[in-house]
Design a protein around this motif. Structure first.
Motif, PDB file in Angstrom:
ATOM      1  N   VAL A  86      63.825  81.145   9.326  1.00 24.98           N
ATOM      2  CA  VAL A  86      63.885  79.983   8.252  1.00 24.98           C
ATOM      3  C   VAL A  86      64.914  78.808   9.087  1.00 24.98           C
ATOM      4  O   VAL A  86      64.732  77.720   8.627  1.00 24.98           O
ATOM      5  CB  VAL A  86      64.707  80.645   6.987  1.00 24.98           C
ATOM      6  CG1 VAL A  86      65.323  79.555   6.045  1.00 24.98           C
ATOM      7  CG2 VAL A  86      63.815  81.380   6.086  1.00 24.98           C
ATOM      8  N   GLU A  87      65.962  79.638   9.741  1.00 27.22           N
ATOM      9  CA  GLU A  87      66.681  78.811  10.309  1.00 27.22           C
ATOM     10  C   GLU A  87      66.012  77.849  11.390  1.00 27.22           C
ATOM     11  O   GLU A  87      66.322  76.512  11.507  1.00 27.22           O
ATOM     12  CB  GLU A  87      67.893  79.381  10.990  1.00 27.22           C
ATOM     13  CG  GLU A  87      68.713  78.645  11.801  1.00 27.22           C
ATOM     14  CD  GLU A  87      69.840  79.640  12.648  1.00 27.22           C
ATOM     15  OE1 GLU A  87      70.893  79.153  13.283  1.00 27.22           O
ATOM     16  OE2 GLU A  87      70.108  80.732  12.354  1.00 27.22           O
ATOM     17  N   ALA A  88      65.312  78.384  12.161  1.00 29.09           N
ATOM     18  CA  ALA A  88      64.281  77.875  13.364  1.00 29.09           C
ATOM     19  C   ALA A  88      63.413  76.720  12.620  1.00 29.09           C
ATOM     20  O   ALA A  88      63.554  75.695  13.060  1.00 29.09           O
ATOM     21  CB  ALA A  88      63.592  78.785  14.135  1.00 29.09           C
ATOM     22  N   LEU A  89      62.988  76.862  11.493  1.00 25.97           N
ATOM     23  CA  LEU A  89      62.035  75.806  10.738  1.00 25.97           C
ATOM     24  C   LEU A  89      62.625  74.638  10.337  1.00 25.97           C
ATOM     25  O   LEU A  89      62.404  73.702  10.325  1.00 25.97           O
ATOM     26  CB  LEU A  89      60.936  76.779   9.621  1.00 25.97           C
ATOM     27  CG  LEU A  89      59.965  77.438  10.114  1.00 25.97           C
ATOM     28  CD1 LEU A  89      59.439  78.262   8.965  1.00 25.97           C
ATOM     29  CD2 LEU A  89      58.799  76.590  10.872  1.00 25.97           C
ATOM     30  N   GLN A 317      38.201  72.393  23.746  1.00 29.52           N
ATOM     31  CA  GLN A 317      38.732  73.170  22.758  1.00 29.52           C
ATOM     32  C   GLN A 317      39.876  72.184  22.234  1.00 29.52           C
ATOM     33  O   GLN A 317      40.730  71.910  23.019  1.00 29.52           O
ATOM     34  CB  GLN A 317      39.198  74.523  22.942  1.00 29.52           C
ATOM     35  CG  GLN A 317      40.070  75.316  21.716  1.00 29.52           C
ATOM     36  CD  GLN A 317      41.601  75.041  21.858  1.00 29.52           C
ATOM     37  OE1 GLN A 317      42.270  75.234  23.264  1.00 29.52           O
ATOM     38  NE2 GLN A 317      42.281  74.782  20.867  1.00 29.52           N
ATOM     39  N   GLY A 318      40.034  71.742  21.004  1.00 30.86           N
ATOM     40  CA  GLY A 318      41.187  70.916  20.573  1.00 30.86           C
ATOM     41  C   GLY A 318      41.441  71.398  19.096  1.00 30.86           C
ATOM     42  O   GLY A 318      41.409  72.588  18.846  1.00 30.86           O
ATOM     43  N   GLY A 319      42.077  70.776  18.626  1.00 27.92           N
ATOM     44  CA  GLY A 319      42.390  71.003  17.085  1.00 27.92           C
ATOM     45  C   GLY A 319      43.606  69.999  16.604  1.00 27.92           C
ATOM     46  O   GLY A 319      44.691  70.220  17.337  1.00 27.92           O
ATOM     47  N   THR A 320      43.841  69.347  15.857  1.00 31.56           N
ATOM     48  CA  THR A 320      44.743  68.687  15.049  1.00 31.56           C
ATOM     49  C   THR A 320      45.966  69.295  15.025  1.00 31.56           C
ATOM     50  O   THR A 320      47.094  68.812  15.544  1.00 31.56           O
ATOM     51  CB  THR A 320      44.415  67.764  13.859  1.00 31.56           C
ATOM     52  OG1 THR A 320      43.113  67.119  14.232  1.00 31.56           O
ATOM     53  CG2 THR A 320      45.705  66.895  13.270  1.00 31.56           C
ATOM     54  N   PHE A 321      45.902  70.559  14.505  1.00 39.24           N
ATOM     55  CA  PHE A 321      46.990  71.457  14.283  1.00 39.24           C
ATOM     56  C   PHE A 321      47.520  72.579  15.165  1.00 39.24           C
ATOM     57  O   PHE A 321      48.430  73.347  15.079  1.00 39.24           O
ATOM     58  CB  PHE A 321      47.277  71.897  12.867  1.00 39.24           C
ATOM     59  CG  PHE A 321      47.396  70.679  11.752  1.00 39.24           C
ATOM     60  CD1 PHE A 321      48.506  70.112  11.581  1.00 39.24           C
ATOM     61  CD2 PHE A 321      46.184  70.203  11.221  1.00 39.24           C
ATOM     62  CE1 PHE A 321      48.818  69.264  10.652  1.00 39.24           C
ATOM     63  CE2 PHE A 321      46.364  69.317  10.268  1.00 39.24           C
ATOM     64  CZ  PHE A 321      47.600  68.716   9.935  1.00 39.24           C
ATOM     65  N   SER A 322      46.804  72.592  16.244  1.00 39.19           N
ATOM     66  CA  SER A 322      46.728  73.648  17.211  1.00 39.19           C
ATOM     67  C   SER A 322      48.195  73.337  18.043  1.00 39.19           C
ATOM     68  O   SER A 322      48.431  72.350  18.408  1.00 39.19           O
ATOM     69  CB  SER A 322      45.592  73.534  18.241  1.00 39.19           C
ATOM     70  OG  SER A 322      44.559  74.152  17.616  1.00 39.19           O
ATOM     71  N   ALA A 323      48.797  74.536  18.017  1.00 38.24           N
ATOM     72  CA  ALA A 323      50.188  74.385  18.922  1.00 38.24           C
ATOM     73  C   ALA A 323      51.072  73.454  18.267  1.00 38.24           C
ATOM     74  O   ALA A 323      51.862  73.021  18.683  1.00 38.24           O
ATOM     75  CB  ALA A 323      49.828  73.807  20.346  1.00 38.24           C
ATOM     76  N   ASN A 324      51.044  73.527  16.858  1.00 38.39           N
ATOM     77  CA  ASN A 324      51.830  72.356  16.183  1.00 38.39           C
ATOM     78  C   ASN A 324      53.246  72.996  16.011  1.00 38.39           C
ATOM     79  O   ASN A 324      53.530  74.348  16.276  1.00 38.39           O
ATOM     80  CB  ASN A 324      51.595  72.322  14.708  1.00 38.39           C
ATOM     81  CG  ASN A 324      51.883  73.514  13.682  1.00 38.39           C
ATOM     82  OD1 ASN A 324      52.948  73.794  13.325  1.00 38.39           O
ATOM     83  ND2 ASN A 324      50.918  74.349  13.687  1.00 38.39           N
ATOM     84  N   PRO A 325      54.331  72.388  16.233  1.00 38.30           N
ATOM     85  CA  PRO A 325      55.827  72.703  16.527  1.00 38.30           C
ATOM     86  C   PRO A 325      56.390  73.747  15.493  1.00 38.30           C
ATOM     87  O   PRO A 325      57.047  74.504  15.829  1.00 38.30           O
ATOM     88  CB  PRO A 325      56.460  71.405  16.772  1.00 38.30           C
ATOM     89  CG  PRO A 325      55.604  70.402  16.135  1.00 38.30           C
ATOM     90  CD  PRO A 325      54.524  70.804  16.343  1.00 38.30           C
ATOM     91  N   LEU A 326      55.952  73.563  14.086  1.00 37.72           N
ATOM     92  CA  LEU A 326      56.356  74.745  13.124  1.00 37.72           C
ATOM     93  C   LEU A 326      55.734  75.876  13.486  1.00 37.72           C
ATOM     94  O   LEU A 326      56.530  76.869  13.386  1.00 37.72           O
ATOM     95  CB  LEU A 326      56.021  74.040  11.790  1.00 37.72           C
ATOM     96  CG  LEU A 326      56.437  72.891  11.402  1.00 37.72           C
ATOM     97  CD1 LEU A 326      55.936  72.438   9.900  1.00 37.72           C
ATOM     98  CD2 LEU A 326      57.935  72.752  11.295  1.00 37.72           C
ATOM     99  N   SER A 327      54.545  76.193  13.698  1.00 35.78           N
ATOM    100  CA  SER A 327      54.079  77.332  14.038  1.00 35.78           C
ATOM    101  C   SER A 327      54.621  77.940  15.401  1.00 35.78           C
ATOM    102  O   SER A 327      54.941  79.350  15.507  1.00 35.78           O
ATOM    103  CB  SER A 327      52.490  77.501  13.998  1.00 35.78           C
ATOM    104  OG  SER A 327      51.933  77.190  12.939  1.00 35.78           O
ATOM    105  N   MET A 328      54.686  77.222  16.251  1.00 39.54           N
ATOM    106  CA  MET A 328      55.265  77.559  17.530  1.00 39.54           C
ATOM    107  C   MET A 328      56.685  78.054  17.490  1.00 39.54           C
ATOM    108  O   MET A 328      57.170  79.002  17.968  1.00 39.54           O
ATOM    109  CB  MET A 328      55.385  76.504  18.685  1.00 39.54           C
ATOM    110  CG  MET A 328      53.790  75.868  18.992  1.00 39.54           C
ATOM    111  SD  MET A 328      52.593  77.082  19.788  1.00 39.54           S
ATOM    112  CE  MET A 328      51.924  77.725  18.452  1.00 39.54           C
ATOM    113  N   THR A 329      57.520  77.381  16.673  1.00 44.24           N
ATOM    114  CA  THR A 329      59.147  77.556  16.415  1.00 44.24           C
ATOM    115  C   THR A 329      59.135  78.796  15.723  1.00 44.24           C
ATOM    116  O   THR A 329      59.838  79.645  16.031  1.00 44.24           O
ATOM    117  CB  THR A 329      59.865  76.347  15.826  1.00 44.24           C
ATOM    118  OG1 THR A 329      59.565  75.161  16.553  1.00 44.24           O
ATOM    119  CG2 THR A 329      61.292  76.575  15.467  1.00 44.24           C
ATOM    120  N   ALA A 330      58.460  78.967  14.574  1.00 41.84           N
ATOM    121  CA  ALA A 330      58.573  80.027  13.727  1.00 41.84           C
ATOM    122  C   ALA A 330      58.168  81.199  14.494  1.00 41.84           C
ATOM    123  O   ALA A 330      58.788  82.472  14.357  1.00 41.84           O
ATOM    124  CB  ALA A 330      57.597  79.994  12.561  1.00 41.84           C
ATOM    125  N   GLY A 331      56.835  81.332  15.133  1.00 34.08           N
ATOM    126  CA  GLY A 331      56.455  82.443  15.848  1.00 34.08           C
ATOM    127  C   GLY A 331      57.268  82.809  16.967  1.00 34.08           C
ATOM    128  O   GLY A 331      57.444  84.130  17.213  1.00 34.08           O
TER     129      GLY A 331
END
Length: 462
Positions: A86-89, A317-331
């Motif tokens: 929660v804090e990271a996000l 291989q691409g993707g608009t939301f691939s490696a998006n910072p929210l998922s990276m930070t939460a992960g």
């Protein structure tokens, strides 16, 4: 200890689904084809609508509290609203949710995975476990120049045509035990897809050796979950793991370990736990801290198919939301807190639950068994531990009992997935684990009629 257990309702209603959940489902039926947005939503007859989650508990829209053993299909290994996530996000949201450019957080999460999971030299991030599997198979095809794949009967690997083959095989179509048929998962699945999948049985050592050798010149990869969840959460025999490894090496067939679910089995994942050394690993769920994520990792030479530094790669291989910072930070926040102590805690609680359920079954001589490992467990309506998917295929009596088990747990304040992997999270305590066992014991004591029906069926089919 007395937990104040309540008995399961055997009528058409599900008393643990409150009125507001029922009202919400009525609204949903006006906008969704079947009232839900995912086929995996359980309903009896209406789903339980959630208002919030905190730690190891869910709170529904009617104000009821439930110990959560689903954890969003095993994703939430730290439970709900985990403070570091929660804090990271919160910190990241104030700086932006997604960009076309890369961020340093994706490097940090990739460094953690490469440093922790054996055999992972390079990583690519995607958005879901399905997408990770899809690109892992494409990577194996690009690496080998072949098109067919081999997979285990009954195993789940997401929503990609080739891995859906024989996912729902049944006695009337699954074919010979030594040469399983490729069966369609949905109406209209192309027959060409069925022709490109070799179906194997889990723990069938000779079958793996024979079929992988027979199709060696056409196979781009074999994909397997080291402990198939949908296949029963049954441990692989060491000789089976060795046979897969050897057949892959001798025949030049890359081995893909699908650890989207089972990466939670140890600090280094499930392959390391069972002695498998894959060429590619697919990951998801726990590595996203509760946000959408998927990842493909593997040997540097295989992962080079994604390399676009010299022009068009062998596999774009691409993707608009691939490696998006929210998922990276939460992960990153979630994975940093999954240290050796956290896994030891999960292992202890898992042992308490599985051993306690096993003792309850043994004391009552009930025709049930429990499987699983680490923070995962699953109850089966059969006395003998199964070896593979065919042995866990439900009878009518068994399916009825499992539905009543899930109901009984809900009525006593626990969400138990129906016929699937139940998962333990780090906020859970020894008291929570003992509560799970106590509720299970209460179910056995109050459902002797259903247990008798399973035993009658077993004797008839011996």
């Amino acid at each position: 200890m007395n937990w104040g257990l309540v008995s399961s309702d055997t009528g058409d209603g599900f008393p643990s689904v409150g009125q507001r959940s029922k009202d919400s489902f009525a609204r949903a039926r006006l906008v969704f084809p079947d009232g839900t947005s995912r086929a995996t939503i359980e309903r009896d007859p209406a789903p339980l609508y959630v208002e919030r989650g905190m730690g190891s508990y869910l709170f529904d829209v009617d104000g009821r509290r439930f110990l959560d053993l689903n954890c969003n299909f095993t994703t939430l290994i730290h439970g709900h609203a985990f403070a570091p996530v929660v804090e990271a996000l919160t910190h990241q949201l104030q700086r932006g949710s997604c960009f076309a450019n890369p961020t340093e957080s994706e490097i940090e999460l990739a460094e953690l995975l490469c440093g922790r999971i054996p055999g992972i030299d390079r990583v690519r991030f995607v958005n879901t476990g399905t997408e990770a599997v899809l690109f892992a198979i494409k990577a194996a095809r690009a690496f080998t120049g072949r098109s067919k794949i081999a997979k285990l009967e009954g195993s789940y690997h997401g929503a990609y045509d080739w891995v859906e083959v024989s996912q729902a095989a049944a006695p009337d179509n699954w074919g010979d035990p030594i040469a399983p048929k490729s069966t369609a998962f949905y109406r209209g699945m192309p027959t060409s897809v069925l022709d490109e999948v070799v179906v194997l049985r889990f723990n069938d050592v000779e079958g793996v050796r024979r079929l992988m050798s027979l199709h060696a010149h056409d196979l781009a990869a074999i994909i397997l979950d080291p402990m198939p969840s949908r296949g029963g959460l049954v441990a692989p025999k060491p000789e089976f793991t060795a046979a897969v490894q050897e057949a892959g090496r001798i025949n030049g067939i890359p081995v893909i370990a699908d650890e989207v679910l089972n990466l939670r089995q140890s600090f280094q994942g499930a392959s390391a736990r069972y002695g498998l050394v894959p060429d590619l690993v697919t990951m998801g769920k726990i590595i996203g801290g509760g946000l959408p994520i998927g990842a493909i990792g593997g040997r540097e030479d295989v992962m080079k198919v994604f390399d676009a530094s010299a022009g068009r790669p062998l596999l774009p291989q691409g993707g608009t939301f691939s490696a998006n910072p929210l998922s990276m930070t939460a992960g990153l926040a979630a994975m940093r807190h999954l240290n050796h102590a956290a896994f030891a805690h999960l292992e202890i609680l898992g042992d308490i639950v599985r051993d306690g359920i096993g003792r309850a079954i043994s004391i009552r001589d009930a025709p049930l068994c429990v499987t699983g490992a680490a923070s995962l467990f699953r109850v089966h309506p059969r006395a003998q531990t199964p070896n593979d998917y065919r042995e866990i295929y439900p009878t009518t009596a068994g399916a009825t009992l499992m539905k009543q088990l899930s109901r009984f747990f809900a009525e006593n304040g626990i969400i138990l997935p129906l016929g699937a992997a139940a998962s333990i999270s780090t906020p859970m305590t020894r008291a929570d684990a003992e509560f799970i066992v106590d509720v299970f014991s209460g179910f056995l004591d109050s459902h002797q009629d259903l247990l008798d029906a399973i035993e009658v069926y077993r004797k008839k089919t011996q």
